[in-house]
Design an enzyme around this catalytic site. Sequence first.
Site, short mmCIF file in Angstrom:
data_model
loop_
_atom_site.label_atom_id
_atom_site.label_comp_id
_atom_site.label_asym_id
_atom_site.label_seq_id
_atom_site.Cartn_x
_atom_site.Cartn_y
_atom_site.Cartn_z
N GLU A 147 139.83 -11.24 0.50
CA GLU A 147 139.00 -10.48 1.44
C GLU A 147 137.57 -10.29 0.93
OE1 GLU A 147 142.17 -9.81 0.76
OE2 GLU A 147 143.19 -8.96 2.49
N GLU A 153 149.70 -8.90 1.39
CA GLU A 153 150.00 -7.46 1.55
C GLU A 153 151.33 -7.25 2.26
OE1 GLU A 153 145.97 -7.04 3.21
OE2 GLU A 153 145.79 -5.23 2.00
N ALA A 200 145.17 -11.75 7.72
CA ALA A 200 144.85 -11.26 9.06
C ALA A 200 144.00 -12.30 9.76
CB ALA A 200 144.11 -9.93 8.95
N GLY A 214 146.23 -10.27 4.18
CA GLY A 214 147.30 -9.50 4.84
C GLY A 214 148.67 -10.14 4.65
N1 CO8 Z 1 142.64 -16.29 10.38
C1 CO8 Z 1 142.43 -17.09 11.44
N2 CO8 Z 1 142.58 -18.44 11.37
C2 CO8 Z 1 142.93 -18.95 10.20
C3 CO8 Z 1 143.16 -18.15 9.05
C4 CO8 Z 1 143.01 -16.74 9.18
N3 CO8 Z 1 143.26 -15.90 8.17
N4 CO8 Z 1 143.50 -18.97 8.01
C5 CO8 Z 1 143.50 -20.22 8.50
N5 CO8 Z 1 143.15 -20.22 9.83
C6 CO8 Z 1 143.00 -21.36 10.72
C7 CO8 Z 1 141.74 -22.16 10.40
O1 CO8 Z 1 140.62 -21.59 11.02
C8 CO8 Z 1 142.12 -23.51 10.97
O2 CO8 Z 1 141.98 -23.46 12.37
P1 CO8 Z 1 141.22 -24.69 13.14
O3 CO8 Z 1 142.14 -25.86 12.94
O4 CO8 Z 1 141.13 -24.22 14.54
O5 CO8 Z 1 139.91 -24.87 12.46
C9 CO8 Z 1 143.63 -23.61 10.68
O6 CO8 Z 1 144.08 -22.28 10.51
C10 CO8 Z 1 143.92 -24.42 9.43
O7 CO8 Z 1 143.18 -23.84 8.33
P2 CO8 Z 1 142.31 -24.70 7.28
O8 CO8 Z 1 141.73 -25.90 7.97
O9 CO8 Z 1 141.37 -23.77 6.61
O10 CO8 Z 1 143.48 -25.18 6.30
P3 CO8 Z 1 143.34 -25.59 4.75
O11 CO8 Z 1 144.66 -26.17 4.39
O12 CO8 Z 1 142.10 -26.41 4.53
O13 CO8 Z 1 143.13 -24.21 3.94
C11 CO8 Z 1 143.62 -21.90 3.42
C12 CO8 Z 1 144.18 -23.29 3.88
C13 CO8 Z 1 143.19 -21.98 1.96
C14 CO8 Z 1 144.77 -20.90 3.58
C15 CO8 Z 1 142.41 -21.50 4.30
O14 CO8 Z 1 142.80 -21.64 5.67
C16 CO8 Z 1 141.94 -20.08 4.10
O15 CO8 Z 1 141.26 -19.81 3.13
N6 CO8 Z 1 142.25 -19.19 5.06
C17 CO8 Z 1 141.76 -17.82 5.06
C18 CO8 Z 1 142.39 -16.98 3.95
C19 CO8 Z 1 141.80 -15.60 3.96
O16 CO8 Z 1 140.64 -15.39 3.73
N7 CO8 Z 1 142.67 -14.59 4.22
C20 CO8 Z 1 142.28 -13.20 4.27
C21 CO8 Z 1 141.99 -12.78 5.67
S1 CO8 Z 1 141.38 -11.13 5.82
C22 CO8 Z 1 142.76 -10.15 5.70
O17 CO8 Z 1 143.87 -10.64 5.56
C23 CO8 Z 1 142.54 -8.70 5.79
C24 CO8 Z 1 143.86 -7.91 5.77
C25 CO8 Z 1 143.63 -6.48 6.19
C26 CO8 Z 1 143.91 -6.30 7.66
C27 CO8 Z 1 143.79 -4.89 8.08
C28 CO8 Z 1 144.06 -4.72 9.59
C29 CO8 Z 1 142.94 -4.97 10.48
#
Ligand code: CO8
Length: 259
Positions: free
Chosen positions: A133, A113, A65, A110
Amino acid sequence: MAYETILVDIADGIATVTLNRPEVLNALNGQVFNELGDVALELGADPSVQAVIITGGDKVFAAGADIKQMANLSAVDAAIGGRPSHRAFSLIETIPKPVIASIAGFALGGGCELTLVCDVRIAADSAQFGLPEIKLGILPGAGGTQRLPRLIGAGKAKELIFSGDFINADEALRVGLVNKVVPADQLREETLKMAKRFAARGAVALRLAKSAIDEGLRMDLEAGIQYEHKCFSLLFATVDQKEGMRAFIEKRPPDFKGQ
Ligand code: CO8
């Protein structure tokens, strides 16, 4: 219908839905959830579609998400804001046709999921799965705490959810999170092959088999067996049952009509 965050392609009875926000690693925001819900309704009702594939990019399926959209939510916002994700996932899960998640790269939060509401998961050897998360101070809120334990067992699900650690495709296969792992350059072809194998079966039998499994999982065993029996009996009213059995006896492939 026109979509902005997903691409939809229909060819030879197979619909492919591709998540398309590469600049944020296919993070799922409200618009993506709304569009996923709408496309699920559209494809579910489209008689030309016999199977659905949900996929992402070569490097990322979906990174979860949209954290930037969630960061400053109040509890009330989170409760109301969660509705599009629940609507989308419930509508995908109940598409009355086989739905295959085709996953390369990260399937996190998400994104992971989303794969759980599909019937079958095929992963590229590049795939990585995780429910991180807990590292954000929340828990998997799009069905992860419910669907993951049902799929892989509570012990392994708790390990993944409590640690937030990622697992690779081979480990995902070992624990039963995915059905199959293929080389990354063969993911599309292998997914299509599976979709076509499903699509060649009778559409009504597929629909009722999916319903018997999914509804049955919500029932006790005896109620589930009774529900299965109703679905089974109903199929004897179909053209496809007559054709399937006649084709077997005549030693030829069946020509199913989906009726
Ligand atoms: N949300 C928003 N932006 C994101 C997300 C995300 N989940 N993941 C990556 N991005 C963005 C980064 O902020 C970055 O943007 P910018 O260039 O503007 O800084 C761009 O994408 C590239 O990301 P990274 O530089 O971090 O790329 P890496 O290759 O270094 O890392 C990863 C890749 C490992 C995937 C890393 O991006 C990461 O850990 N992302 C987050 C993963 C995460 O924590 N996911 C869980 C999110 S919470 C969730 O899913 C809850 C679900 C329940 C929802 C219920 C409804 C409301």
